[in-house]
Design an enzyme around this catalytic site. Structure first.
Site, short mmCIF file in Angstrom:
data_model
loop_
_atom_site.label_atom_id
_atom_site.label_comp_id
_atom_site.label_asym_id
_atom_site.label_seq_id
_atom_site.Cartn_x
_atom_site.Cartn_y
_atom_site.Cartn_z
N ARG A 109 57.53 37.58 38.96
CA ARG A 109 56.40 36.62 38.93
C ARG A 109 56.83 35.44 38.07
O ARG A 109 57.30 35.62 36.95
CB ARG A 109 55.15 37.24 38.32
CG ARG A 109 54.16 36.15 37.89
CD ARG A 109 52.82 36.66 37.46
NE ARG A 109 52.07 37.13 38.61
CZ ARG A 109 50.74 37.30 38.60
NH1 ARG A 109 50.04 37.04 37.52
NH2 ARG A 109 50.13 37.74 39.67
N HIS A 136 51.81 33.85 47.04
CA HIS A 136 51.40 35.11 46.40
C HIS A 136 51.28 36.17 47.50
O HIS A 136 50.17 36.63 47.82
CB HIS A 136 50.06 34.89 45.68
CG HIS A 136 49.72 35.96 44.68
ND1 HIS A 136 50.56 37.01 44.37
CD2 HIS A 136 48.61 36.13 43.91
CE1 HIS A 136 49.99 37.77 43.46
NE2 HIS A 136 48.81 37.28 43.17
N GLN A 139 49.38 39.65 47.22
CA GLN A 139 47.91 39.48 47.22
C GLN A 139 47.38 39.43 48.66
O GLN A 139 46.31 39.93 48.96
CB GLN A 139 47.56 38.18 46.47
CG GLN A 139 46.08 37.86 46.43
CD GLN A 139 45.31 38.74 45.45
OE1 GLN A 139 45.71 38.90 44.31
NE2 GLN A 139 44.19 39.30 45.90
N ASP A 232 39.41 30.67 44.27
CA ASP A 232 40.39 30.98 43.22
C ASP A 232 40.07 30.04 42.05
O ASP A 232 39.33 29.05 42.22
CB ASP A 232 41.81 30.71 43.77
CG ASP A 232 42.92 31.04 42.78
OD1 ASP A 232 42.66 31.76 41.80
OD2 ASP A 232 44.06 30.57 42.99
N CYS A 273 40.94 36.41 44.29
CA CYS A 273 42.12 37.18 43.85
C CYS A 273 41.96 37.67 42.42
O CYS A 273 42.61 38.64 42.03
CB CYS A 273 43.37 36.32 43.99
SG CYS A 273 43.24 34.73 43.15
N ARG A 318 45.33 45.97 45.74
CA ARG A 318 46.64 45.46 45.32
C ARG A 318 47.60 46.63 45.14
O ARG A 318 48.76 46.56 45.52
CB ARG A 318 46.53 44.71 43.97
CG ARG A 318 45.66 43.46 43.98
CD ARG A 318 46.21 42.35 44.86
NE ARG A 318 47.61 42.06 44.62
CZ ARG A 318 48.10 41.40 43.55
NH1 ARG A 318 47.30 40.92 42.65
NH2 ARG A 318 49.40 41.18 43.42
N1 NVA Z 1 46.22 30.33 41.56
C1 NVA Z 1 46.19 31.34 40.54
C2 NVA Z 1 46.31 32.71 41.12
C3 NVA Z 1 46.21 33.84 40.14
C4 NVA Z 1 46.32 35.18 40.77
C5 NVA Z 1 47.32 31.08 39.55
O1 NVA Z 1 48.44 30.82 40.00
O2 NVA Z 1 47.07 31.09 38.35
N1 CP Z 2 45.36 38.48 41.40
C1 CP Z 2 46.38 38.58 40.54
O1 CP Z 2 47.54 38.36 40.88
O2 CP Z 2 46.01 38.96 39.30
P1 CP Z 2 46.96 39.03 38.01
O3 CP Z 2 47.29 37.61 37.63
O4 CP Z 2 46.15 39.74 36.97
O5 CP Z 2 48.21 39.78 38.37
#
Ligand code: NVA
Ligand code: CP
Length: 334
Positions: A109, A136, A139, A232, A273, A318
């Site tokens: 990540r 992502h 997800q 989101d 998400c 998930r």
């Molecule tokens: N768009 C958000 C998604 C988190 C799961 C981020 O990248 O912070």
């Molecule tokens: N939805 C999601 O990816 O959550 P986290 O950032 O907690 O992993």
């Protein structure tokens, strides 16, 4: 689905996967979920080890990979944003070659999609994208499984995404819907529409699946007859605090609230998400409240807490879907 074999494959973006392969992963996830509910163990990967590499923070993704890995009988190493040499003292290429000698698979990540691609190119083992600035994909599997569970189908479902439609979630939902025959609508200000080349690609994919891709600034049009209203957070990880003011100005009209649901189908569900700013129970939400006066942001607390909100089923999924990805890419069909 007997002729699908994903062993050895990386999972970097849904663009690399056919609808048949995605369906296979959803079927496998459903089976693994059922087995877990029945208390049946499925330690098909005893003796294997995976590493989870995080440049950004996480609750769901990290825990889903850890539990899924352990349920499958694997050893799991977690490396947090501060505790690996990658990028500071060691290149991504070298890190990939080291980790590939020790582990059977790598989750990453972070920021750049190119990093997860480089890890996949140099490590020699499957690499799974646990979120980048662009995509992502794990997800998406959880979201598709949840939609199927709640609405009984994927094809023909109208999913409206309200918010920053050019972030990782907007991009990924557009591709996931296009692949699986859903009607995707990005309901957002023009400044936050997905990139033109990706929209083009999604439309070409949708033309084959029977889905569609619509971009609209008009909330009434975007929410009309929707089966799913999805949102989101307005500012994603890695973006500077300085963008909050402008983002609030742009996205306030696109909040998922009762008025939006009034135009959606009676049976419509709410998805997110997570994490979500739907109340003042977090330090960032309180900070934004102090600066801009907002008590809730991308979704009202009323909608978030309503029976049509399926966000915690989605979060649970998930784990089941990530388990399917791990199993399918590390072992031939079981
Ligand atoms: N768009 C958000 C998604 C988190 C799961 C981020 O990248 O912070
Ligand atoms: N939805 C999601 O990816 O959550 P986290 O950032 O907690 O992993």
């Amino acid at each position: 689905m007997t002729n699908v074999n994903l062993k050895g494959r990386s999972f970097l973006t849904l663009l690399d996967y056919t609808p048949q392969e995605i369906s296979y992963l959803l079927d496998l996830a459903r089976r693994l979920k059922r087995e877990k509910r029945l208390g049946m163990q499925h330690k098909h990967l005893i003796g294997k080890n995976i590493v989870l590499l995080f440049e950004k923070t996480s609750t769901r993704t990290r825990c889903a990979f850890e539990v899924a890995g352990m349920d499958l009988g694997m050893g799991v190493t977690f490396l947090d944003p501060a505790s690996s040499q990658m990028g500071k003292k060691e290149s991504i290429e070298d890190t990939a070659r080291v980790l590939g000698r020790m582990y059977d698979g790598i989750e990453f990540r972070g920021f750049a999609q190119s990093t997860v691609e480089t890890l996949a190119e140099y490590s020699g083992v499957p690499v799974w994208n646990g979120l980048t600035d662009q995509f992502h994909p794990t997800q998406m599997l959880a979201d598709l499984l949840t939609i199927e569970e709640k609405l009984g189908r994927l094809e023909g479902v109208k999913l409206t995404y309200m918010g920053d439609a050019r972030n990782n979630m907007g991009n990924s939902l557009m591709i996931a819907c296009a692949k699986m025959g859903l009607h995707f609508t990005a309901c957002a200000p023009r400044e936050l529409f997905p990139a033109e080349d990706l929209v083009q690609k999604a439309r070409e994919i949708a033309a084959i699946s029977g889905g569609s891709v619509t971009l609209t600034e008009d909330v009434s049009e975007g929410t009309a007859d929707a089966d799913v209203l999805y949102t989101d957070i307005w500012v994603s990880m890695g973006e500077p605090d300085a963008v909050w003011q402008e983002r609030i100005r742009l996205l306030n009209p696109y909040q998922v609230n009762e008025a939006a649901f009034a135009r959606a189908k009676e049976t419509a569900i709410f998805m997110h998400c997570l994490p979500s700013f739907h109340d003042l129970k977090t330090s960032i939400a309180r900070d934004i409240h102090e600066k801009f006066g907002l008590r809730e942001m991308e979704v009202t607390d009323e909608v978030f807490e309503s029976p049509r909100s399926v966000v915690f089923d989605e979060a649970e999924n998930r784990m089941h879907t990530i388990k399917a990805v791990l199993l399918a890419t590390l072992k031939e069909a079981v």
